[in-house]
Write an enzyme that holds these catalytic residues in place. Structure first.
Site, PDB file in Angstrom:
ATOM      1  NE  ARG A  42      -4.092  -1.978   2.061  1.00  7.66           N
ATOM      2  CZ  ARG A  42      -4.946  -2.373   2.809  1.00  7.66           C
ATOM      3  NH1 ARG A  42      -4.864  -2.023   4.344  1.00  7.66           N
ATOM      4  NH2 ARG A  42      -5.897  -3.241   2.815  1.00  7.66           N
ATOM      5  CE  LYS A 201     -20.088 -15.386   7.961  1.00  9.32           C
ATOM      6  NZ  LYS A 201     -20.369 -14.337   9.100  1.00  9.32           N
ATOM      7  N   GLY A 354      -8.905  -8.453  -0.514  1.00  9.41           N
ATOM      8  CA  GLY A 354      -7.827  -8.604   0.222  1.00  9.41           C
ATOM      9  C   GLY A 354      -7.072  -9.769   0.563  1.00  9.41           C
ATOM     10  N   GLY A 377     -13.381  -3.812   0.020  1.00 12.69           N
ATOM     11  CA  GLY A 377     -14.839  -3.518  -0.004  1.00 12.69           C
ATOM     12  C   GLY A 377     -15.106  -2.499  -1.189  1.00 12.69           C
TER      13      GLY A 377
END
Length: 400
Positions: A42, A201, A354, A377
């Site tokens: 990053r 999920k 990620g 996200g």
């Protein structure tokens, strides 16, 4: 303004020599027990913007969050300074303040090409609360605002969504590049276009899967979420983690794929174990043939190979989410096989999320993929067609 975007980029930033520029970066990096940065991806992502602004003589004030601190203390930004200084090849100043008198005094003392890093934005509750007074105090430190933190663009935090309403706002090079690549994926992907979606999920990715089924030519599902899809198809998955409340959702998505004639691939073999632990004994089994005490913890390598074979000829591939519990060597092979297979393909492969980014880094194939997104996200919400607060704020930013 970049011809592809409704917001300003660094291409139209006025002369900034000797002027203070607030730059929102994403330095939410992991560190070890000695506070050494263990993954500088990053930080490296922001270098193009920071080096360009330094060449142009700007006085840089960098803002970031790190972790989820509760009040002042913990997850300090100071740990970033040594690596950032090394990469920028200059001294980076740090102030244990955010928008108070000490930060203002330090900012006022900057000279052209100087770099100042503020303390963790999340130490102040006004950041997450989107507090306008906090944003005003931050804005008072600079004259221009640059957002190069694509990974936080989906958040309505003060430094992301409010600062561009108080200062003339511009997208940094990383932000611009991310939006260019992801916009092409959203609106102008080259077909055949396949998506590979994993993770634990179904409920976390229902909207993404729904959106993808309206755009892709094929979808492969792995990870823990594949268990729920397999149960929806009638398989007994033994002791595997299954979202019972999401089985109907999975069935609806399977029906949608069938109605649209979009192939939806599920694992034909899984790696199963009786214990959820790194060194558990394991075997390869077909869905429906697991013992009552066995759980699927990975997509078996041969099943990944079958998926990759089916995707042969794809021109574009989006990959989000691992194929299994890839943090454990015994159950990482499916994810690593997918990473290697996609890297060897002729498709434009875009990796977002990620865990997927960590997987391609572990496989060592980052440089062989078309794009590895810095957003988690933010990437997923953008690909669902949702407006991102950070981007909307740049679009509506005040004029310089």
């Amino acid at each position: 303004m970049h011809e592809s975007f409704p917001f300003r980029t660094l291409d139209v930033l006025p002369v900034v020599e000797g002027r203070r520029v607030l730059v929102r970066v994403d330095f939410n990096v992991p560190v070890d027990d000695q506070d050494q940065v263990t993954d500088d991806t990053r930080i490296r992502g922001a270098l193009d913007t920071l080096m360009e602004l330094r060449r142009r003589g700007a006085e840089l004030i960098l803002m970031s969050h790190r972790g989820r601190p509760k009040g002042w203390g913990g997850a300090s930004m100071e740990v970033v300074v040594p690596r950032l200084s090394e990469l920028l090849e200059c001294d980076v100043a740090f102030i244990d303040d955010i928008a108070g008198d000490r930060a203002a005094k330090k900012a006022a003392s900057l000279r052209p090409a100087d770099v100042l890093l503020l303390q963790n934005l999340r130490y102040d509750p006004g950041e997450k609360a989107g507090d306008r007074d906090f944003a005003r105090r931050l804005a008072a430190l600079g004259e221009f605002y640059v957002n190069d933190a694509f990974g936080t663009a989906h958040r309505a935090d003060a430094s992301v969504a409010l600062l561009p309403t108080l200062l003339p706002g511009y997208a940094g090079r990383l932000m611009t590049h991310e939006l260019l690549i992801l916009s092409q994926l959203l609106h102008d992907a080259e077909h055949p276009y396949w998506a590979v979606v994993g993770g634990s999920k179904v409920s976390d990715k229902v909207e993404l899967l729904d959106a993808l089924l309206d755009r892709v030519d094929g979808l492969a599902v792995g990870g823990g979420m594949a268990n729920t899809f397999l149960v929806a198809e009638g398989y007994d998955m033994g002791a595997s983690k299954v979202e019972s409340e999401a089985v109907k959702t999975a069935k609806r998505l399977l029906d949608k794929a069938a109605a649209k004639k979009v192939p939806l691939l599920l694992p034909e073999r899984v790696t199963a174990a009786k214990d959820f632990k790194p060194d558990a004994e394991h075997r390869v089994a077909k869905p429906g043939e697991l013992g009552a005490d066995e759980m699927a913890l990975d997509v078996a390598p041969e099943a990944v190979d079958k998926m990759l074979e089916t995707m042969t000829g794809a021109r574009t591939v989006l990959w989000n989410g691992p194929m299994g519990v890839f943090e454990w060597d015994a159950f990482s092979e499916g994810t690593l096989r997918m990473a290697e297979g996609l890297a060897n393909s002729s498709a434009r492969v875009v990796v977002g999320g990620g865990d997927s980014v960590a997987a391609v880094a572990r496989a060592g194939v980052q440089d062989r993929l078309f794009h590895v997104s810095t957003g988690g996200g933010a990437t997923l919400e953008f690909l669902q067609g949702k407006p991102l607060p950070g981007v909307e704020a740049l679009i509506n930013s005040i004029k310089g």
